[in-house]
Design an enzyme around this catalytic site. Structure first.
Site, PDB file in Angstrom:
ATOM      1  N   ASP A 127     -20.260  71.901 107.407  1.00  0.00           N
ATOM      2  CA  ASP A 127     -21.708  71.921 107.176  1.00  0.00           C
ATOM      3  C   ASP A 127     -22.467  72.532 108.361  1.00  0.00           C
ATOM      4  O   ASP A 127     -23.663  72.810 108.265  1.00  0.00           O
ATOM      5  CB  ASP A 127     -22.228  70.502 106.907  1.00  0.00           C
ATOM      6  N   ARG A 163     -22.702  56.455 101.008  1.00  0.00           N
ATOM      7  CA  ARG A 163     -21.597  55.511 100.798  1.00  0.00           C
ATOM      8  C   ARG A 163     -22.053  54.072 100.981  1.00  0.00           C
ATOM      9  O   ARG A 163     -21.554  53.167 100.310  1.00  0.00           O
ATOM     10  CB  ARG A 163     -20.458  55.841 101.769  1.00  0.00           C
TER      11      ARG A 163
END
Ligand code: S3P
Length: 430
Positions: free
Chosen positions: A316, A27
């Site tokens: 995750d 990002r």
């Protein structure tokens, strides 16, 4: 590449320095590229996924300098990207492809996103549908469900969109497209997903407000450049937190880890199993909560259930949590995690197959699995399935398994943690 791991002969001790957060690194580059002016990113993660993002963003005419320490990104401002001359290769990175599809939808030119065979088999309809609703023309294999995706963007309008799956990548794609539209963009999420995009946009001066699962973005303001330092990745920390918990006589300190509540479910689950984890020196860095994590070993973990709202905050980490579950006493359950089936590999199948090879009784379900923890693992040959998180979870399993564990396809760690095997070699038996 095969890596052989032997049981740790003694406890893990000392400070473990981790690579930077992968989600925030992606990002930082994508958003800095949209800002008006120069941004500086310290501690950027240099791994295969995030370097794929750097290449894609450069191909849009953005000047990115890497001085070996920091990245300096010369933002082109909203609407300032140039049409890429060639297709954009996102390699193995779902975040690159899904977030870029949002950014490119706001650009009035033609672009094509592709990736490796794993990424080309992952679902893209989840981003293509809302972006088409905003007015982007997107085509792809199977009616736009699979990459390559060909995008002709521009002339978008804002939408009010409820996420059908809890996905930060989809949320971010819609918000990034929403920066270049007429009117407000609203994204509603029933279950909170990681909010790094919202935090970063707010820090850059965007008119973005989030409350009770409703995110509102008002376009029009130019984004301010920034100077930030990326925290260490809690997803990478999770491997050592589990290792230090399981290997007797361990005591480690992991400094500067991002502990954003939308990411740190793994800490809550491990604590509920009996792990001894302490957050020290809690602070906020670049809009993100950060802490030093201290872990000491804990005998006799107990089984647990992972289900419902907490799942996106640890999705995750489930492969390495499964190793902790196998080493705990009693049954553990993972439910509501069908998203694992569409990660870099089908992680439900991969985790169950690997644990079975290590002598664990597991039962696979549609949206998760059951593990009957016996407090022991037996070394065996296991496959990474080309997936970084499976490779690393099996590396940690090797530290506690009896005998030798051989991890096939060990090079997959380069996706998010290139130094993983070197770090593990400090602790493993020879
Ligand atoms: C990510 C979001 C999650 C996560 C992935 C990174 C991100 O995926 O599993 O590793 O950076 O936004 P989903 O958005 O598919 O849940």
């Amino acid at each position: 590449m095969d890596v052989t791991v032997r049981r740790a002969p003694k406890g893990l001790r000392g400070t473990i320095t981790l690579p930077a957060d992968k989600s925030i690194s992606h990002r930082s580059v994508m958003l800095a590229a949209l800002a008006q002016g120069k941004s500086r990113v310290k501690n950027f993660l240099r791994a295969r996924d995030t370097l794929a993002t750097v290449r894609c963003v450069r191909a849009l005419g953005v000047n990115i300098m890497d001085n070996g320490e920091d990245l300096i990104i010369e933002g082109r401002g909203l609407g300032g990207f140039l049409q890429p001359e060639d297709i954009l290769d996102c390699e193995n990175s779902g975040t690159t492809m899904r977030l870029m599809s949002g950014t490119l939808s706001a650009c009035s030119f033609f672009s094509v996103l592709t990736g490796d065979s794993s990424l080309r088999s992952r679902p893209m309809a989840r981003v293509v549908e809302p972006l088409r609703l905003m007015g982007a023309r997107i085509d792809g294999r199977d009616g736009g469900r699979l990459a390559p995706l060909a995008i002709r963007g521009g002339n978008l309008k804002g939408i009010d969109y409820t996420l059908p799956v809890p996905s930060a990548q989809v949320k971010s794609a819609v918000l990034l497209a929403g920066l270049g539209v007429e009117g407000e963009t609203v994204v509603r999420e029933k279950v909170p997903s990681r909010d790094h995009t919202e935090r970063m946009l707010a820090g850059m001066g965007a008119e973005i407000f989030a409350e009770n699962g409703v995110i509102r973005l008002q376009p029009g303001r130019e984004l301010e450049p920034f100077d930030m330092s990326v925290p260490a990745d809690i997803s990478s920390a999770a491997f050592w937190i589990v290792a230090a918990t399981l290997v007797p006589e361990s005591e480690v300190l992991i400094p500067g880890v991002g502990v954003n509540p939308t990411r740190s479910g793994v800490l809550r689950v491990l604590a509920s199993m009996g792990a001894r984890i302490e957050l020290q020196n809690q602070r906020v860095v670049g809009g993100e909560p950060v802490a030093d994590i201290r872990v000491v070993s804990a005998g006799n973990l107990i089984g647990t259930t992972v289900a419902g709202e907490i799942v996106p905050s640890l999705i995750d980490e489930i492969p390495v949590l499964a190793v902790a579950m196998a080493m705990a006493r009693g049954e553990s359950v993972v439910r509501d995690a069908s998203e694992l089936r569409v990660k870099e590999t089908d992680r439900i199948l991969a985790v169950c197959t690997c644990l079975r090879r290590l002598g664990v009784e597991v039962e696979e379900t549609e949206d998760g699995f059951y593990v009957r923890g016996q407090g022991r693992l037996t070394g065996a040959k296991v496959d990474s399935y080309g997936d970084h998180r499976i490779a690393m979870a099996m590396g940690i399993a090797g530290l506690v398994a009896e005998g030798e564990t051989i991890v096939k396809g060990a090079e997959a760690v380069n996706i998010s943690y290139p130094g993983f095997w070197a770090e593990l070699a400090r602790f493993a038996g020879r």
